[in-house]
Design an enzyme around this catalytic site. Structure first.
Site, short mmCIF file in Angstrom:
data_model
loop_
_atom_site.label_atom_id
_atom_site.label_comp_id
_atom_site.label_asym_id
_atom_site.label_seq_id
_atom_site.Cartn_x
_atom_site.Cartn_y
_atom_site.Cartn_z
N HIS A 85 -40.32 -3.34 -32.88
CA HIS A 85 -41.33 -4.21 -32.25
C HIS A 85 -41.43 -5.57 -32.97
CE1 HIS A 85 -44.13 -3.78 -35.62
NE2 HIS A 85 -43.73 -2.52 -35.68
N SER A 88 -46.63 -7.64 -35.75
CA SER A 88 -47.98 -7.21 -35.33
C SER A 88 -49.02 -7.98 -36.14
CB SER A 88 -48.15 -5.71 -35.54
OG SER A 88 -48.38 -5.45 -36.92
N LEU A 89 -50.27 -7.86 -35.69
CA LEU A 89 -51.36 -8.55 -36.41
C LEU A 89 -51.51 -8.05 -37.84
CD1 LEU A 89 -53.90 -8.77 -33.49
CD2 LEU A 89 -53.15 -10.71 -34.87
N ARG A 134 -47.83 -1.88 -29.93
CA ARG A 134 -46.91 -2.94 -30.36
C ARG A 134 -45.48 -2.68 -29.87
NH1 ARG A 134 -48.65 0.02 -34.85
NH2 ARG A 134 -47.16 0.63 -36.47
N GLU A 188 -44.41 4.93 -35.68
CA GLU A 188 -44.18 4.56 -37.08
C GLU A 188 -44.56 5.75 -37.96
OE1 GLU A 188 -42.68 3.48 -39.46
OE2 GLU A 188 -43.07 1.32 -39.31
N ARG A 189 -44.00 5.82 -39.15
CA ARG A 189 -44.38 6.95 -40.00
C ARG A 189 -45.85 6.81 -40.37
NH1 ARG A 189 -43.35 6.85 -46.21
NH2 ARG A 189 -43.05 4.64 -46.59
N HIS A 258 -40.22 1.51 -34.18
CA HIS A 258 -40.78 0.98 -35.43
C HIS A 258 -39.75 1.01 -36.56
CE1 HIS A 258 -44.78 1.27 -33.58
NE2 HIS A 258 -44.17 2.24 -32.90
O1 LIG Z 1 -46.94 -0.92 -42.61
C1 LIG Z 1 -46.11 -0.21 -42.00
O2 LIG Z 1 -46.42 0.63 -41.15
C2 LIG Z 1 -44.62 -0.36 -42.31
C3 LIG Z 1 -43.91 -1.24 -41.31
O3 LIG Z 1 -44.51 -2.49 -41.15
O4 LIG Z 1 -44.48 -0.91 -43.58
P1 LIG Z 1 -43.24 -0.70 -44.53
O5 LIG Z 1 -42.57 -2.03 -44.62
O6 LIG Z 1 -43.84 -0.31 -45.85
O7 LIG Z 1 -42.35 0.37 -44.00
#
Ligand SMILES: O=C(O)[C@@H](CO)OP(=O)(O)O
Length: 330
Positions: A85, A88-89, A134, A188-189, A258
């Protein structure tokens, strides 16, 4: 380092994907620090597990599945586009986001539109996104740029009523639509107790090494959250069970998801080790193209925009599709 490793990725891929029509720019690949690429020769589990989505989807609207009794197009190749994506904000505010459902910034909207321009000549029959806005915004904005001008339509499978109430009664209209299937497994995780915290402040409080371990180790989860390994378990299982059967049936698939769910899928496609995947970073809004052919995934790099000079990741059948669009819309 980014340029040289990306270059390595492309060279590796090029040696497996013969032909002059290969992305030659290395700066827009969207990957850094990948040592081993384009080795997706692993035989994938092609058995379609029970599909909760397909039970509520319109057959005419839907991509064919091996379970539906359709004959897979054995000799055909399918395109698989992956897009992280746009910004994001909370990316903008440098906050841990995870499964918090935050929309795109105006910059993220622009990135999604740019991504769409880069894939506007590549066929798309079905779109998968996470259940987060997103990723869905990115998929929709990208598809607005597609030259074929089919309408992406979200498939609502949350209840029998939502299925019934979103029914389309025109076969022609269905033909001009692309189903958009949302799945939490592509989310996303889940970042646990880090969600909503500022990344810099968290590093100041817990130490850079600790935060790096939470963010980029393979199997160490953040407090009460998912590790990349846990995220990969559900994202890759979904990919194998639900998405691979579409590719086997000759359908062209786009996935908007993501950083970490896509890293999991790329780890699977490119057979990266857990050491290699932790140094794989995906840029927001940069599409990545794979070709699925004879049970194998071949990475073709990141398509260039239509107005950019130079050759890119087309195969012969993608070039034919582009030609068809040229004939239709000129
Ligand atoms: O904040 C999050 O969900 C992820 C992706 O933006 O962060 P990271 O870069 O730590 O994987």
């Amino acid at each position: 380092m980014a340029a040289s490793t990306s270059q390595h990725a492309l060279v590796s891929a090029k040696s497996l994907c013969a032909g002059p029509s290969f992305e030659t720019r290395t700066s827009k690949v969207g990957f850094v620090s990948v040592r081993r690429c384009c080795l997706g020769a692993r035989k994938l589990g092609l058995v379609c597990a029970s599909n909760s989505q397909s039970s509520v989807m319109e057959p005419a609207q839907l991509p064919l599945s091996p379970q539906s009794g359709s004959t897979p197009k054995k000799s055909s190749e399918s395109a698989l586009i992956l897009i992280r994506h746009g910004e994001s904000l909370w990316n903008e505010k440098n906050l841990f986001t995870g499964c918090v459902d935050v929309p795109l910034t105006p910059k993220g909207v622009d990135e999604a539109i740019e991504a769409g321009k880069r894939i506007c000549n590549i066929p798309v029959d079905v779109i998968y996104t996470s259940s987060l806005i997103r990723a869905q915004m990115t998929a929709m904005l990208a598809m607005m740029q597609h030259r074929r001008k089919k309408v992406p339509i979200v498939v609502h499978s949350e209840s029998e009523q939502s299925h019934r109430w979103s029914k389309i009664y025109s076969e022609e209209t269905k033909k001009q639509s692309i189903p958009v299937i949302t799945a939490w497994q592509l989310n996303e995780r889940m970042y646990g107790e880090l969600q909503g915290l500022n990344k810099q402040e968290t590093a100041d409080r817990f130490g850079k090494e600790q935060v790096h371990e939470w963010r980029r180790s393979y199997d160490i989860p953040p407090p009460n959250g998912e590790s990349l390994e846990m995220c990969a378990e559900r994202a890759v299982a979904y990919f194998k069970d639900q998405i691979v059967p579409q590719l086997v049936a000759g359908k062209h698939v786009m996935i908007a998801a993501h950083g970490n769910s896509l890293r999991s899928i790329i780890m699977h496609l490119d057979k990266l080790t857990s050491q290699e995947v932790i140094s794989l970073e995906l840029s927001t809004g940069i599409p990545m193209l794979y070709i699925f052919k004879e049970g194998k995934f071949i990475r073709r790099g990141s398509p260039a925009g239509p107005s950019e000079a130079g050759v890119y990741a087309y195969t012969r059948s993608l070039a034919q599709y582009r030609q068809k669009l040229d004939n239709m819309f000129q």
